[in-house]
Design a protein around this motif. Structure first.
Motif, PDB file in Angstrom:
ATOM      1  N   GLU A  47      66.980  35.840  36.265  1.00  0.00           N
ATOM      2  CA  GLU A  47      66.626  37.256  35.895  1.00  0.00           C
ATOM      3  C   GLU A  47      65.970  38.238  36.971  1.00  0.00           C
ATOM      4  O   GLU A  47      66.095  39.252  37.258  1.00  0.00           O
ATOM      5  CB  GLU A  47      65.704  37.381  34.553  1.00  0.00           C
ATOM      6  CG  GLU A  47      66.631  36.827  33.350  1.00  0.00           C
ATOM      7  CD  GLU A  47      65.696  36.661  31.958  1.00  0.00           C
ATOM      8  OE1 GLU A  47      64.403  36.704  32.294  1.00  0.00           O
ATOM      9  OE2 GLU A  47      65.946  36.814  30.824  1.00  0.00           O
ATOM     10  N   ARG A  48      65.084  37.476  37.780  1.00  0.00           N
ATOM     11  CA  ARG A  48      64.207  38.008  38.731  1.00  0.00           C
ATOM     12  C   ARG A  48      65.315  38.606  39.754  1.00  0.00           C
ATOM     13  O   ARG A  48      65.355  39.433  40.418  1.00  0.00           O
ATOM     14  CB  ARG A  48      63.216  37.299  39.251  1.00  0.00           C
ATOM     15  CG  ARG A  48      62.015  37.049  38.528  1.00  0.00           C
ATOM     16  CD  ARG A  48      60.891  36.462  39.302  1.00  0.00           C
ATOM     17  NE  ARG A  48      61.259  34.928  39.761  1.00  0.00           N
ATOM     18  CZ  ARG A  48      61.104  33.919  39.033  1.00  0.00           C
ATOM     19  NH1 ARG A  48      60.528  34.251  37.929  1.00  0.00           N
ATOM     20  NH2 ARG A  48      61.233  32.873  39.574  1.00  0.00           N
ATOM     21  N   GLN A  49      66.335  37.452  40.089  1.00  0.00           N
ATOM     22  CA  GLN A  49      67.341  37.768  41.201  1.00  0.00           C
ATOM     23  C   GLN A  49      68.374  39.105  40.575  1.00  0.00           C
ATOM     24  O   GLN A  49      68.561  39.867  41.474  1.00  0.00           O
ATOM     25  CB  GLN A  49      68.284  36.549  41.375  1.00  0.00           C
ATOM     26  CG  GLN A  49      67.672  35.415  42.235  1.00  0.00           C
ATOM     27  CD  GLN A  49      68.278  34.406  42.342  1.00  0.00           C
ATOM     28  OE1 GLN A  49      69.436  34.054  41.844  1.00  0.00           O
ATOM     29  NE2 GLN A  49      68.092  33.344  43.130  1.00  0.00           N
ATOM     30  N   LEU A  64      67.401  41.473  38.755  1.00  0.00           N
ATOM     31  CA  LEU A  64      66.750  42.677  38.670  1.00  0.00           C
ATOM     32  C   LEU A  64      66.395  43.049  40.193  1.00  0.00           C
ATOM     33  O   LEU A  64      66.713  44.287  40.411  1.00  0.00           O
ATOM     34  CB  LEU A  64      65.131  42.254  38.083  1.00  0.00           C
ATOM     35  CG  LEU A  64      65.350  42.403  36.568  1.00  0.00           C
ATOM     36  CD1 LEU A  64      63.867  42.215  36.001  1.00  0.00           C
ATOM     37  CD2 LEU A  64      65.945  43.651  35.721  1.00  0.00           C
ATOM     38  N   GLY A  65      66.430  42.208  41.000  1.00  0.00           N
ATOM     39  CA  GLY A  65      66.232  42.425  42.553  1.00  0.00           C
ATOM     40  C   GLY A  65      67.521  43.020  42.844  1.00  0.00           C
ATOM     41  O   GLY A  65      67.618  44.209  43.765  1.00  0.00           O
ATOM     42  N   ALA A  71      64.277  32.462  34.123  1.00  0.00           N
ATOM     43  CA  ALA A  71      63.484  33.257  34.669  1.00  0.00           C
ATOM     44  C   ALA A  71      63.812  33.684  36.057  1.00  0.00           C
ATOM     45  O   ALA A  71      63.879  35.136  36.523  1.00  0.00           O
ATOM     46  CB  ALA A  71      62.231  32.736  34.566  1.00  0.00           C
ATOM     47  N   LYS A  72      64.200  32.848  36.922  1.00  0.00           N
ATOM     48  CA  LYS A  72      64.576  32.965  38.445  1.00  0.00           C
ATOM     49  C   LYS A  72      65.902  33.877  38.531  1.00  0.00           C
ATOM     50  O   LYS A  72      65.966  34.708  39.095  1.00  0.00           O
ATOM     51  CB  LYS A  72      64.913  31.512  39.042  1.00  0.00           C
ATOM     52  CG  LYS A  72      65.275  31.760  40.426  1.00  0.00           C
ATOM     53  CD  LYS A  72      65.506  30.406  40.898  1.00  0.00           C
ATOM     54  CE  LYS A  72      66.176  30.304  42.281  1.00  0.00           C
ATOM     55  NZ  LYS A  72      66.736  29.170  42.702  1.00  0.00           N
ATOM     56  N   GLU A 106      64.805  28.193  35.284  1.00  0.00           N
ATOM     57  CA  GLU A 106      65.959  28.890  35.870  1.00  0.00           C
ATOM     58  C   GLU A 106      66.404  30.115  35.346  1.00  0.00           C
ATOM     59  O   GLU A 106      66.847  31.073  36.072  1.00  0.00           O
ATOM     60  CB  GLU A 106      66.937  27.786  35.767  1.00  0.00           C
ATOM     61  CG  GLU A 106      68.347  28.155  36.503  1.00  0.00           C
ATOM     62  CD  GLU A 106      68.462  27.992  37.806  1.00  0.00           C
ATOM     63  OE1 GLU A 106      69.183  28.468  38.605  1.00  0.00           O
ATOM     64  OE2 GLU A 106      67.249  27.308  38.684  1.00  0.00           O
TER      65      GLU A 106
END
Length: 188
Positions: free
Chosen positions: A158-160, A162-163, A155-156, A153
């Motif tokens: 963090e990706r969002q 960064l996006g 990691a998810k 969660e």
């Protein structure tokens, strides 16, 4: 591969080979992870013995600099120093998880029986003796299913995040289309 007066076929580099293993136990619902790193360090070189010049001399200087940084790290770890200089060299940064903390470290040292290489042999043995003084508390890396889900969660998210940061740099709001962003710019 290059040659010097001491070595006809030298790789002229360090090499690191790492194997990452992750095992999920369906009974206990825990994930166990491990890492095995095989590291081949280039030997230190004395310019006067190798006859190195130009590019070979620069390679030797770089090799010696990284080995010196590794020696500093090993010295700090073996004396339980409050600061360990991992960031002083790329080699020590890459070896950080293999040397300190939750790791078991084993070092093999190649030495020369030739009298001509006595100084290098003694230096290598002293290096290994210092490395032997490192004490770590290696423990099993096991995460429960809950912890693994939480890590996924994070990691998810963090990706969002960064996006969203990338979208904001381009001038597009998170969750909005480019036409909505253009409309917002016109109104302001």
């Amino acid at each position: 591969v290059g040659s010097t007066a001491m070595n006809a076929e030298s790789s002229r580099s360090h090499s690191i080979f790492s194997v990452l293993v992750e095992v999920y136990n369906e009974t206990t619902r825990k994930t166990t992870t491990g890492k095995l790193s095989l590291i081949d360090l280039a030997g230190s070189e004395r310019a006067d013995k190798t006859g190195a010049k130009a590019e070979r001399l620069r390679e030797a200087q770089s090799i010696n600099k990284s080995l010196s940084a590794l020696c500093d790290v090993i010295s700090a770890l073996s004396t339980n120093a409050s600061f360990v200089p991992y960031r002083n060299n790329k080699l020590t940064q890459m070896m950080q998880d293999s040397l300190g903390g939750n790791a078991k470290t084993l070092m093999f040292v190649n030495i020369s029986p030739a009298d001509y290489n006595r100084d290098e042999t003694l230096g290598s043995l002293e290096y290994a003796a210092r490395a032997k003084l490192i004490t770590n508390d290696a423990a099993k890396n096991a995460d429960s299913e809950e912890v693994a889900a939480l890590k996924a969660e994070v990691a998810k998210l963090e990706r969002q995040l960064l996006g969203g940061a990338v979208a904001a740099e381009v001038g597009v709001g998170v969750g909005s289309s480019s036409s909505e962003a253009a409309e917002e710019k016109r109104q302001s």
